[in-house]
Design an enzyme around this catalytic site. Structure first.
Site, PDB file in Angstrom:
ATOM      1  N   CYS A   3       0.863  -1.187   0.000  1.00  0.00           N
ATOM      2  CA  CYS A   3       0.000   0.000   0.000  1.00  0.00           C
ATOM      3  C   CYS A   3       0.894   1.230   0.000  1.00  0.00           C
ATOM      4  O   CYS A   3       1.667   1.429   0.937  1.00  0.00           O
ATOM      5  CB  CYS A   3      -0.901  -0.005   1.223  1.00  0.00           C
ATOM      6  SG  CYS A   3      -1.820   1.544   1.387  1.00  0.00           S
ATOM      7  N   CYS A  14      -3.638   0.364   8.891  1.00  0.00           N
ATOM      8  CA  CYS A  14      -3.273  -1.063   8.863  1.00  0.00           C
ATOM      9  C   CYS A  14      -1.967  -1.207   9.643  1.00  0.00           C
ATOM     10  O   CYS A  14      -0.879  -1.300   9.051  1.00  0.00           O
ATOM     11  CB  CYS A  14      -3.105  -1.554   7.433  1.00  0.00           C
ATOM     12  SG  CYS A  14      -4.650  -1.632   6.536  1.00  0.00           S
ATOM     13  N   TYR A 277     -28.364 -10.050  19.194  1.00  0.00           N
ATOM     14  CA  TYR A 277     -27.527  -9.079  18.466  1.00  0.00           C
ATOM     15  C   TYR A 277     -27.399  -9.573  17.010  1.00  0.00           C
ATOM     16  O   TYR A 277     -26.299  -9.661  16.474  1.00  0.00           O
ATOM     17  CB  TYR A 277     -26.144  -8.931  19.093  1.00  0.00           C
ATOM     18  CG  TYR A 277     -26.144  -8.652  20.572  1.00  0.00           C
ATOM     19  CD1 TYR A 277     -26.211  -7.351  21.045  1.00  0.00           C
ATOM     20  CD2 TYR A 277     -26.079  -9.695  21.497  1.00  0.00           C
ATOM     21  CE1 TYR A 277     -26.208  -7.095  22.407  1.00  0.00           C
ATOM     22  CE2 TYR A 277     -26.086  -9.446  22.861  1.00  0.00           C
ATOM     23  CZ  TYR A 277     -26.146  -8.141  23.305  1.00  0.00           C
ATOM     24  OH  TYR A 277     -26.139  -7.903  24.656  1.00  0.00           O
ATOM     25  N   GLU A 300     -32.485  -7.843  17.711  1.00  0.00           N
ATOM     26  CA  GLU A 300     -31.507  -6.803  17.371  1.00  0.00           C
ATOM     27  C   GLU A 300     -32.145  -5.447  17.657  1.00  0.00           C
ATOM     28  O   GLU A 300     -33.334  -5.261  17.421  1.00  0.00           O
ATOM     29  CB  GLU A 300     -31.165  -6.993  15.873  1.00  0.00           C
ATOM     30  CG  GLU A 300     -30.730  -5.791  15.117  1.00  0.00           C
ATOM     31  CD  GLU A 300     -29.358  -5.285  15.550  1.00  0.00           C
ATOM     32  OE1 GLU A 300     -28.441  -6.078  15.698  1.00  0.00           O
ATOM     33  OE2 GLU A 300     -29.247  -4.053  15.741  1.00  0.00           O
ATOM     34  N   CYS A 375     -16.147  -9.545  18.624  1.00  0.00           N
ATOM     35  CA  CYS A 375     -15.172  -8.714  17.913  1.00  0.00           C
ATOM     36  C   CYS A 375     -14.223  -8.047  18.910  1.00  0.00           C
ATOM     37  O   CYS A 375     -13.478  -7.148  18.529  1.00  0.00           O
ATOM     38  CB  CYS A 375     -15.871  -7.684  17.037  1.00  0.00           C
ATOM     39  SG  CYS A 375     -16.977  -6.613  17.957  1.00  0.00           S
TER      40      CYS A 375
HETATM   41  C1  LIG Z   1     -21.148  -7.040  16.078  1.00  0.00           C
HETATM   42  S1  LIG Z   1     -22.718  -6.599  15.464  1.00  0.00           S
HETATM   43  C2  LIG Z   1     -23.279  -8.195  14.962  1.00  0.00           C
HETATM   44  C3  LIG Z   1     -24.470  -8.221  14.069  1.00  0.00           C
HETATM   45  C4  LIG Z   1     -24.744  -9.551  13.365  1.00  0.00           C
HETATM   46  N1  LIG Z   1     -24.706 -10.681  14.254  1.00  0.00           N
HETATM   47  C5  LIG Z   1     -23.806  -9.734  12.197  1.00  0.00           C
HETATM   48  O1  LIG Z   1     -23.109 -10.735  12.128  1.00  0.00           O
HETATM   49  O2  LIG Z   1     -23.809  -8.865  11.316  1.00  0.00           O
HETATM   50  C6  LIG Z   1     -23.603  -6.238  16.910  1.00  0.00           C
HETATM   51  C7  LIG Z   1     -25.057  -5.870  16.695  1.00  0.00           C
HETATM   52  O3  LIG Z   1     -25.644  -5.651  17.978  1.00  0.00           O
HETATM   53  C8  LIG Z   1     -26.630  -4.652  17.826  1.00  0.00           C
HETATM   54  N2  LIG Z   1     -26.923  -4.145  19.183  1.00  0.00           N
HETATM   55  C9  LIG Z   1     -26.250  -3.207  19.895  1.00  0.00           C
HETATM   56  N3  LIG Z   1     -26.794  -3.064  21.111  1.00  0.00           N
HETATM   57  C10 LIG Z   1     -27.836  -3.938  21.180  1.00  0.00           C
HETATM   58  C11 LIG Z   1     -28.769  -4.262  22.172  1.00  0.00           C
HETATM   59  N4  LIG Z   1     -28.755  -3.655  23.364  1.00  0.00           N
HETATM   60  N5  LIG Z   1     -29.689  -5.209  21.921  1.00  0.00           N
HETATM   61  C12 LIG Z   1     -29.734  -5.817  20.706  1.00  0.00           C
HETATM   62  N6  LIG Z   1     -28.861  -5.549  19.710  1.00  0.00           N
HETATM   63  C13 LIG Z   1     -27.922  -4.621  19.945  1.00  0.00           C
HETATM   64  C14 LIG Z   1     -26.015  -3.664  16.867  1.00  0.00           C
HETATM   65  O4  LIG Z   1     -27.001  -2.857  16.268  1.00  0.00           O
HETATM   66  C15 LIG Z   1     -25.314  -4.622  15.888  1.00  0.00           C
HETATM   67  O5  LIG Z   1     -26.165  -4.936  14.815  1.00  0.00           O
END
Ligand SMILES: C[S@@+](CC[C@H](N)C(=O)[O-])C[C@H]1O[C@@H](n2cnc3c(N)ncnc32)[C@H](O)[C@@H]1O
Length: 419
Positions: A3, A14, A277, A300, A375
């Protein structure tokens, strides 16, 4: 990956680009496995990491806008906006052209970039979502609606020059915060969602819905979650079947006919799987596809993501239900209802983890099997410490964020003692 922005020092996002790729993965894996070692069940082993393409993988581009309306510069939020990074090699083919198209629109519509220090100007960020099929969703994050008229006027020319852009929205973000986007989304042109083939399903990404960074790796992550859940349910079916009494369909214990036949003495209720989530439903939709007789529910907080997940389930005729709610409140409420806790819980929370309340509920819930995709391994370790009755029986380092120290990890948890 080479890059020129990294080599010239213009961009350091990165941070591990100097390390050979194999070492990036080996060291990331080592860090995660060491951190989670205290939570491993006896005899549990780490499986091979999930690794994907090292360039051209990023499904989402988040560009901060600097320079002037006449000469806009698209760089990364949090870095000096001195170098234009539209040709970042992490983006798939086509994203650079769309970002150049966005710059042409900014120039024609004379949209002044937002100056953070002076709190003046209009355009804060340019966000692009790229599908593996080369389609794009473009979002302009604006301080106010002031420039919308001019943007609308010049948008048709931009769309004509960039037919891959199938949807454009304006996100209105009046607050002076580090958040990349605001609450209000105004559709300007095109579709309401973009189809992102991921693993064995198509996700319908919408503005304000989370999408995993690395589409190829995300597909394998979802497949792994569904594979573990299939194994868990097969083990349970085998354990529930009295010796000598074969299930109606031993080759496929998840066959609806073998599980839901009320005349069969071995009939058991359809297994219930919760995807907490769930975002756009990546895990839930993979589970529904692999185990059509299961009752899969995704929860979610983002209503837009739930709309996308429902669109996916309907378009692919997958039997999963999606609800917009707080994961913790919903799980506790639902488990107290008639059906009680589910057979398996999938959790994939934001970086902060599931937190003490949901961890405490899982700990006392009696749910035997949990799949946790994280994550942020540090908050995963905190959550695991709050659930001493469950232990990691399998895990995989997931290279969702190549060339950085950020790591995804997916673990299969099993209750080893009662609380
Ligand atoms: C790491 S992402 C994972 C989403 C999904 N599992 C994916 O693989 O794309 C975390 C998700 O949790 C949601 N989130 C955050 N706070 C939350 C809550 N209190 N209750 C439910 N969902 C929530 C966010 O909007 C987001 O979509």
């Amino acid at each position: 990956m080479r890059c020129h922005h990294f080599e010239s020092g213009e961009c350091r996002s990165c941070t591990l680009l100097d390390l050979p790729r194999a070492r990036q993965v080996a060291e990331g894996r080592e860090r995660v496995e060491t951190l989670l070692a205290p939570f491993l069940a006896t005899g549990a082993a780490w499986q091979a990491p999930i690794v994907g393409a090292e360039s051209g993988f990023r499904a989402r581009g988040k560009m901060a806008v600097g320079g002037t309306a006449q000469e806009p510069v698209l760089g990364l939020p949090g870095q000096a906006l001195t170098a234009d990074l539209c040709d970042c090699p992490l983006y798939p083919d086509g994203v650079e052209a769309v970002l150049e198209g966005a710059k042409a629109l900014i120039r024609r519509a004379q949209v002044p970039p937002y100056d953070v220090a002076r709190r003046r100007g209009e355009l804060k960020n340019v966000l692009v979502t790229a599908s593996p099929d080369g389609e794009h969703l473009l979002r302009l994050v604006l301080r106010s609606e002031k420039a919308l008229g001019r943007i609308r006027e010049h948008l048709p020319a931009m769309l004509a020059a960039h037919p891959s852009v199938i949807a454009v929205t304006a996100n209105i973000h009046p607050d002076h915060t580090t958040r990349v986007e605001g609450e209000q989304e105004i559709p300007l042109a095109g579709a309401s969602s973009i189809a992102v083939r991921t693993g064995d399903v198509t996700l319908f990404a919408r503005p304000q819905s989370f999408l995993q960074t690395h589409t190829g790796v995300a597909g394998d992550l979802y497949r792994q979650g569904a594979a573990w859940i299939s194994e868990i349910l097969q083990e349970r079916t085998a354990a529930d079947t009295p010796a000598g009494e074969a299930s109606a369909d031993p080759e496929n214990p998840e066959n609806p006919e073998s599980r839901a036949n009320p005349a069969s003495p071995a009939a058991v209720p359809a297994p219930r799987i919760w995807d907490l989530y769930c975002g756009l439903g990546g895990f839930a939709l993979h589970v529904a596809r692999a185990l059509p007789s299961a009752r899969v529910t995704g929860v979610e907080v983002s209503a837009q993501a739930i709309d996308g997940a429902r669109e996916s389930a309907a378009a692919q005729r997958l039997p999963a239900t999606f609800l917009a709610d707080d994961a913790t409140a919903w799980a506790i409420r639902e488990a107290a209802g008639e059906d009680g806790p589910p057979d398996v819980v999938v959790v994939n929370p934001p970086r902060r983890g599931i937190g003490p309340e949901l961890a405490a509920w899982l700990e006392r819930s009696g749910v035997r099997d949990i799949v946790y995709s994280s994550c942020n391994p540090t908050t995963l370790a905190t959550d695991l410490a709050a659930m001493p009755s469950v232990r990691v029986t399998a895990g995989r380092f997931v290279d969702m964020f190549p060339h950085t120290e950020h790591a995804e990890v997916i673990v299969r948890l099993r209750r080893t003692s009662t609380t």
